[in-house]
Structure formats: C-alpha cells, structure tokens
Design a protein around this motif. Structure first.
Motif, short mmCIF file in Angstrom:
data_model
loop_
_atom_site.label_atom_id
_atom_site.label_comp_id
_atom_site.label_asym_id
_atom_site.label_seq_id
_atom_site.Cartn_x
_atom_site.Cartn_y
_atom_site.Cartn_z
N ALA A 33 23.12 2.26 -43.75
CA ALA A 33 23.99 2.39 -42.59
C ALA A 33 25.29 3.09 -42.97
O ALA A 33 25.79 3.94 -42.22
CB ALA A 33 24.28 1.01 -41.99
N GLY A 34 25.85 2.73 -44.12
CA GLY A 34 27.06 3.39 -44.58
C GLY A 34 26.86 4.87 -44.83
O GLY A 34 27.73 5.69 -44.53
N TRP A 35 25.73 5.21 -45.40
CA TRP A 35 25.41 6.62 -45.66
C TRP A 35 25.35 7.41 -44.35
O TRP A 35 25.87 8.52 -44.25
CB TRP A 35 24.08 6.70 -46.41
N THR A 92 16.36 -2.82 -31.66
CA THR A 92 16.46 -1.61 -30.84
C THR A 92 15.70 -1.77 -29.52
O THR A 92 15.02 -0.86 -29.07
CB THR A 92 15.95 -0.38 -31.63
N ASP A 93 15.83 -2.94 -28.91
CA ASP A 93 15.13 -3.17 -27.64
C ASP A 93 16.04 -2.84 -26.46
O ASP A 93 17.19 -2.42 -26.63
CB ASP A 93 14.61 -4.61 -27.57
N ALA A 94 15.52 -3.05 -25.25
CA ALA A 94 16.26 -2.67 -24.05
C ALA A 94 17.56 -3.45 -23.91
O ALA A 94 18.58 -2.91 -23.46
CB ALA A 94 15.37 -2.90 -22.82
N ALA A 95 17.57 -4.72 -24.31
CA ALA A 95 18.78 -5.54 -24.19
C ALA A 95 19.89 -4.99 -25.09
O ALA A 95 21.04 -4.82 -24.66
CB ALA A 95 18.47 -6.99 -24.56
N GLN A 96 19.54 -4.72 -26.33
CA GLN A 96 20.52 -4.20 -27.29
C GLN A 96 21.10 -2.87 -26.80
O GLN A 96 22.32 -2.66 -26.83
CB GLN A 96 19.87 -4.02 -28.66
N HIS A 124 14.77 2.23 -38.45
CA HIS A 124 15.59 2.18 -37.23
C HIS A 124 17.06 2.44 -37.51
O HIS A 124 17.84 2.63 -36.57
CB HIS A 124 15.48 0.80 -36.57
N ILE A 125 17.47 2.40 -38.76
CA ILE A 125 18.90 2.37 -39.07
C ILE A 125 19.60 3.66 -38.67
O ILE A 125 20.63 3.64 -38.00
CB ILE A 125 19.12 2.05 -40.56
N GLU A 126 19.05 4.79 -39.06
CA GLU A 126 19.70 6.06 -38.73
C GLU A 126 19.83 6.23 -37.23
O GLU A 126 20.90 6.63 -36.72
CB GLU A 126 18.95 7.24 -39.33
N PHE A 127 18.78 5.91 -36.48
CA PHE A 127 18.85 6.04 -35.02
C PHE A 127 19.96 5.18 -34.45
O PHE A 127 20.72 5.61 -33.57
CB PHE A 127 17.51 5.64 -34.38
N ASN A 128 20.09 3.95 -34.93
CA ASN A 128 21.10 3.05 -34.40
C ASN A 128 22.51 3.56 -34.65
O ASN A 128 23.38 3.47 -33.78
CB ASN A 128 20.93 1.65 -34.99
N PRO A 142 22.55 -3.99 -41.80
CA PRO A 142 21.48 -4.78 -41.19
C PRO A 142 20.45 -5.30 -42.21
O PRO A 142 20.21 -4.66 -43.23
CB PRO A 142 20.82 -3.79 -40.23
N LEU A 143 19.87 -6.46 -41.89
CA LEU A 143 18.82 -7.03 -42.71
C LEU A 143 17.53 -6.26 -42.44
O LEU A 143 17.15 -6.06 -41.29
CB LEU A 143 18.61 -8.51 -42.37
#
Length: 452
Positions: free
Chosen positions: A327-329, A247-251, A284-288, A306-307
C-alpha cells in the motif's frame, strides 16, 4: 517549542495550516516539516494548500514536533494505544506512548474506552507526546451515556468533539461517511461492520431511522476544527473485516461519500486525510489505493494494514505488514500499525514494540520502492558496517538496536565478539564475507579472463 509560534494565531476564526497555506503564508510548522523531510518550504506550503498533505498540529498541543502526512513525504506510521475497561490504566498507556515514540511512531492514536477518567488519560497522553495525537470521539460519547446508543444526540457528539479539540487532539477519526442507505449493502458480508465507531453510528441509525448525525452536522464539526486546527481523519466505517468482504459495494459506496466530505472540508480550509481498509487480498491493494486517490482528490490515504490473509491470529503484525508495504509503495501516506494481538486482545507494551517495528519496516520499504531521495542511505551504511564486521555500528543503524544486540549476544555476549569477523551462524571458518578481494587482484583476474 511551538508556544511562541501560536500566540499570534489565537482568537482567529480559522487557524488551520491549510488556511495559511492558501494565503501563501509559510508557517513555522511548515518550515519545521520542510527541514525534517528535506524539502523546500514552498513545496510543503503548496502541497498543504492543495490538500495532498496535512500537518496535524492543534493550537493546544504546544509541545508537538510538527510532522506531515502526504504522498510527497516519507511514508508515516501510526501506533494505536488506549486504556480499556477490562485492563490497562493511564500509567501503562504512557509507557506504551514512550515505547511508540522510541521506536519511531510518527503519530499515536488514543483509543481509550475505559480504565479510568478518559479526559484525564487523554490529557496525560497529549502533554507527554511530541507526536500528533489522534482520537475517535464517538467512543467517549458512548461512554458518557453508559453504552446506551439510542440515548445519544447530535449535541452529545459535538460536545465531545469540541472537548477533544480543546484538550489538544491533533486529528480525529470522524465516521461521517457511513449513511443510512449504505447499511443494507452489508447483508451479504461474513463479518458485517467491524469498525467500532461505524458500529455505533449504524446502531444509532437503525434505532432512530435517521441519517448519520455526523454527516448531517458535518459543517458544525468543520467550524470546531477551524478554531483549533484539528485535521479530519475520515473514518472508513464499512472497511472490510475479512478477505471475503473486500472491495464490496458497501466499502465503495462509503468511499464515494468520503470524497464528497473531503471536498466540503476543503471549501473551509480544513485539513483531511481518509482512512482505508482493512483486510484485502494482495491483488486488491493497488486498486484500492488508486480508487481512493480518484474519489478523494488525492487527499492523504491512511490505511489499517491491509491484512492479506485471515488465517494467522497471533501473527497479524506480519500478515498486515506485507499489505502495508505494498500500500505504501502504491501511494498510501500513512500506515496504521497492527500488533500481534489484533483480533485477540488489548496490546501490551511488547505488542506495541513488535507491531511498530513491523510497520517501520513496511514504511521504509515503501519509501525505497518510491525512490525517495536518501531513503536507501541507511541501508547502504548498515551493509558496509556488516561487511566490515562493525557490530556496534550495525546495532546503531538498526530499526530496533536493542533487539539486534540482544539476538547477537545470546550466543556471543563477550565484548571481544563485538570486533570478531564472524557471528554464531557461520563461525570463524565459514563466513563468506571474510573473502576480501582487493582491486589489484580483480584487475589481474579480469585481464586473465579477457585473454582466455
């Protein structure tokens, strides 16, 4: 199955499922998908028209059994296969395809980079596959110039993309979102750029000091996809390759570009899903997932993993299935499986099996958490079979019946034990499920408890 459906569409300028949906037409593929998903055809049409659902279904893949990818449908799983210059060949890849389909892969990506003639390998896979096939065309573009990235031209990329479309590829990973101005943003990462396709485009831009040719020629790719009904899988070239880089600036910069490209494709009625990370801590998953929905206007999200930790080489089908279920949830539409060989080597057939079953578990858990209609029916049926010691029914309802039977039969192989009211864990004396309490006994107990 699709041969008769496709005759009337050939020769038209735009034959995409989105194009027909936006004209109010319910195609045969939409009807088929509606039956598979137990949803109304009109609902499928409206979701495709809106861009929240795709039906990857190339005109030149007539043996395809249509399926859909979208938040309003069951959570799907992709399996990656592909021959390598160092090992594997077309026969081994076809065996991986067979196993992937057997164990429930909803789509399969051919990521071949060598091991034979890539066109012949791809043709064999498409002809043998009832599920949608995805590819990453920049791999073959690089192979055709013998690994010399600097020799690639925009026409080289477009030629390979059209070749894949003509062969019958249903969706392609197109790394159009990585821009030259994004490259300085990776300088503080531990693992830099871990996307193979993204690395190829980054090296090309660094050599030529020019913008990503897949970005500048995105309209040309759209025109190809319109003629064959190929869906975009917009690649996340700057996905994090470790937790440090998540979740960095590049991503996030690339994700914003992917949203812009999504809406550009939609202007031409071309279907899109968007790829996502990668390696992410659980928190971080929900935010992504939410951020992708916001930036990409709810186009289907397709994530690798994601791992959720980086310290388990050899077990990354587990570290990633944990993240995949979450992530699926939260709303991811399709999960790209990870095998035990991730980061270590080319998966073999058994790795495909283990990775796929881990992800079928994750996708099914996500559907239960989303309260999908009928998602838990199979669970309840298996539980009843377990309580009734119906071993063969338990095996049949399992995601991997062969493995379930194999483990049971390691210690109790004789047929008589298929009706025994115990397994080798508790034996005949200690199984708690032998405690059968009938309704009359419970009523009597309730009366007693009420009096006391």
């Amino acid at each position: 199955m699709r041969t008769s459906w496709l005759v009337q569409r050939r020769g038209h300028a735009n034959v995409t499922q989105m194009h027909y949906a936006r004209q109010g037409i319910i195609t045969e593929e939409m009807n088929y998908v509606a039956k598979r998903e137990e949803l109304l055809p009109e609902f499928i049409r409206d979701e495709v028209a809106r861009g929240r659902m795709i039906i990857p279904a190339n005109l030149n893949h007539p043996n395809l059994e249509p399926m859909c990818i979208g938040i309003a449908a069951r959570c799907k799983v992709n399996a990656n296969i592909g021959a390598s210059p160092n090992s594997s060949n077309v026969e081994q890849e076809l065996e991986k395809l067979r196993l992937a389909v057997k164990y429930g892969a909803d789509t399969v990506m051919d990521l071949s980079t060598g091991g034979g003639n890539l066109d012949a390998i791809r043709t064999a896979i498409i002809q043998a596959s009832p599920v949608p096939i995805g590819t990453v065309p920049v791999y073959q573009a690089l192979e055709r110039v013998h690994g010399k990235v600097e020799k690639l031209t925009p026409d080289d990329f477009l030629h390979v993309i059209e070749s894949h479309a003509n062969q019958g590829v249903d969706y392609m990973t197109i790394h159009a979102g990585i821009l030259i101005e994004h490259l300085p943003l990776v300088k503080n990462r531990i693992t830099g750029i871990v996307s193979r396709g993204g690395g190829i485009l980054a090296r090309w831009m660094l050599h030529h000091h020019q913008q990503n040719p897949l970005y500048t020629h995105f309209r040309d790719i759209i025109e190809i996809f319109k003629r064959y009904d190929v869906s975009f899988s917009l690649g996340d070239s700057l996905r994090p390759g470790c937790l440090h880089d998540a979740t960095d600036a590049a991503q996030l910069a690339e994700l914003k570009t992917l949203g812009q490209l999504t809406r550009t494709a939609w202007q031409h009625d071309v279907q899109v899903m968007v790829e996502g990370p990668g390696h992410l801590p659980i928190d971080h998953i929900e935010f992504n997932v939410r951020k992708q929905m916001e930036e990409c206007s709810e186009a289907p999200f397709y994530v690798l993993g994601p791992l959720v930790t980086d310290i388990a080489p050899g077990y990354d089908h587990i570290t990633s299935a944990i993240g995949a279920a979450l992530a699926g949830w939260y709303g991811t539409a399709m999960l790209c499986y990870v095998t035990p060989k991730e980061h270590l080597g080319l998966p073999n057939a058994e790795d495909v099996r283990n990775g796929l079953i881990a992800y079928k578990i994750a996708a099914h858990a996500a559907d239960i958490a989303r309260h999908r209609s009928g998602a838990r029916t199979r669970d309840d049926e298996l539980s009843r079979a377990r309580y009734n010691f119906d071993w063969n029914r338990q095996f049949a309802l399992s995601l991997d019946p062969d493995r379930a039977r194999e483990y049971h039969d390691e210690t109790l192989p004789a047929d008589i034990y298929k009706t025994a009211e115990f397994c080798s864990m508790c034996g005949p004396q200690f199984c708690p499920m032998q405690t059968k309490v009938d309704a009359d006994a419970l009523t009597e107990l309730e009366t007693f408890l009420a009096r006391t």
